[in-house]
Design a protein around this motif. Structure first.
Motif, short mmCIF file in Angstrom:
data_model
loop_
_atom_site.label_atom_id
_atom_site.label_comp_id
_atom_site.label_asym_id
_atom_site.label_seq_id
_atom_site.Cartn_x
_atom_site.Cartn_y
_atom_site.Cartn_z
N PHE A 1 -32.18 62.20 66.68
CA PHE A 1 -32.20 61.41 65.44
C PHE A 1 -31.16 60.29 65.58
O PHE A 1 -30.12 60.49 66.20
N THR A 2 -31.45 59.16 64.98
CA THR A 2 -30.52 58.03 65.06
C THR A 2 -29.86 57.71 63.72
O THR A 2 -29.22 56.68 63.57
N ASP A 3 -30.03 58.61 62.73
CA ASP A 3 -29.38 58.41 61.44
C ASP A 3 -28.67 59.69 61.04
O ASP A 3 -28.74 60.71 61.72
N TYR A 4 -27.99 59.65 59.89
CA TYR A 4 -27.20 60.79 59.43
C TYR A 4 -27.86 61.56 58.29
O TYR A 4 -27.25 62.45 57.71
N VAL A 5 -29.09 61.21 57.95
CA VAL A 5 -29.77 61.84 56.80
C VAL A 5 -30.88 62.78 57.23
O VAL A 5 -30.92 63.96 56.83
N GLN A 6 -31.79 62.29 58.04
CA GLN A 6 -32.96 63.09 58.43
C GLN A 6 -32.62 64.40 59.14
O GLN A 6 -33.32 65.40 58.93
N PRO A 7 -31.59 64.46 59.98
CA PRO A 7 -31.31 65.74 60.64
C PRO A 7 -31.04 66.87 59.65
O PRO A 7 -31.44 68.02 59.89
#
Length: 270
Positions: free
Chosen positions: A63-69
Motif C-alpha cells: 500500500f502507498t497510503d496510510y489509510v487503506q491498510p
C-alpha cells in the motif's frame, strides 16, 4: 439404482468435506500482511524466508497510503499490517471506529529534517518554509522535533496532538507547510526544508544518517513512542499466525538484514 445413487452421493459429500478441510488447512498456513513498500515490505520478504521454514506462506500486499491498510485489515482481507506506529493506530481507531491493536514493535525510523532550498540549520532565517506531514501524530512529531532544535516553542499541553496552531513562540516566523507524508520528498525543490518520515525518505533515496541535517535520536522517547508495529484485529494478538509472524520478524536473520541494509535509517527494536 437407488443404492448406487446413495453411494455416489455419500462419496461426493465425503470428497467435498475432504476438499474443504484441505483448503482450510492451506489457509491456516498462509499469512496475508499489508505493508508500505519501503522498508516494511522489504523486511517482510526476509521474514517470509523464516516463515517458510516453519511451514507458512507469507503473502505481502503493498500500500502507498496510510489509510487503506487499516481499513483492509478491519474488513478481514488481511491478517496483519506493517506500516505505522502506535500513536497513529490509536488516533485512526478513534476517528474511524476500527478495533485494531499492536502485536508488538519491530523497528524505528528516525524522522529527519532534509535540506531543500537551504542546506544547513544555520541558514534558517526569517520566513523560512518548512514542510511537515499533515496526519495528526506525525505532524505533532515533526513539530516536536523542530522544538527540540530550538526553532519554535509549542504549547506544553498540546503533546502528541500538536498542530501549527499550538506554536506559541516562533522567533524566526517560520512558515509551516502541511503536506501529505508521501509528497514531502517531492516538495524539497519548492521548500526550504522538509521533515520526512523514514519510509518515505528511503523511497526517495534519502538516508537519515547521510542526508538529513537533523533527526530524532535512537535513544530518545520518540524511538519508543513511534516504533513501527505489527497491527492486527483486537483479540488476534496471540493467534498462531500472529505469533509465527512476530517470531519471524524478530529473528536474527531479520535483525541482521535491517542493520546491514539500512545502516541507521531503520533501527531494530528487538
Amino acid at each position: 439404482m437407488k443404492k448406487l445413487l446413495l453411494v455416489l452421493l455419500v462419496g461426493a459429500i465425503g470428497l467435498s468435506l475432504f476438499t474443504g478441510c484441505s483448503a482450510k488447512g492451506t489457509d491456516d498456513k498462509t499469512i496475508v500482511v499489508g505493508a508500505s513498500p519501503t522498508p516494511h515490505a522489504e523486511i517482510l520478504k526476509v521474514a517470509a524466508e523464516v516463515l517458510k521454514e516453519q511451514g507458512y506462506t507469507l503473502e505481502i500486499k503493498e500500500f502507498t497510503d496510510y489509510v487503506q491498510p487499516n481499513l483492509t485489515l478491519e474488513s478481514k482481507e488481511l491478517d496483519a499490517n506493517f506500516f505505522q506506529h502506535l500513536p497513529y493506530l490509536e488516533d485512526f481507531n478513534v476517528k474511524n471506529g476500527t478495533k485494531l491493536v499492536s502485536a508488538g514493535a519491530i523497528h524505528y525510523e528516525p524522522l529527519g529534517v532534509y535540506p531543500g532550498k537551504i542546506k544547513t540549520l544555520d541558514a534558517i532565517g526569517d520566513g523560512t518554509t518548512i514542510a511537515i506531514p499533515n496526519d495528526t501524530t506525525n505532524e505533532a512529531r515533526a513539530l516536536l522535533l523542530l522544538e527540540t532544535l530550538g526553532l519554535i516553542k509549542l504549547d506544553p499541553n498540546a503533546g502528541l496532538a500538536a498542530t501549527p496552531k499550538d506554536i506559541v513562540e516562533n522567533p524566526k516566523n517560520i512558515v509551516i507547510k502541511e503536506l501529505e507524508a508521501a509528497q514531502l520528498a517531492r516538495s524539497l525543490p519548492d521548500v526550504d526544508l522538509a521533515v520526512i518520515n523514514g519510509n518515505f525518505a528511503l523511497q526517495a533515496g534519502l538516508n537519515v544518517d547521510k542526508d538529513a541535517i537533523a533527526k530524532e535520536e535512537k535513544d530518545s522517547l520518540a524511538a519508543k513512542t513511534y516504533a513501527n508495529i505489527i497491527a492486527v484485529r483486537a483479540g488476534e494478538e496471540n493467534s498462531p499466525k500472529t505469533i509465527a509472524l512476530m517470531t519471524a520478524l524478530k529473528s536474527d536473520k531479520v535483525k541482521t538484514y535491517i542493520e546491514q541494509t539500512y545502516q541507521g535509517a531503520v533501527v531494530p527494536m528487538f
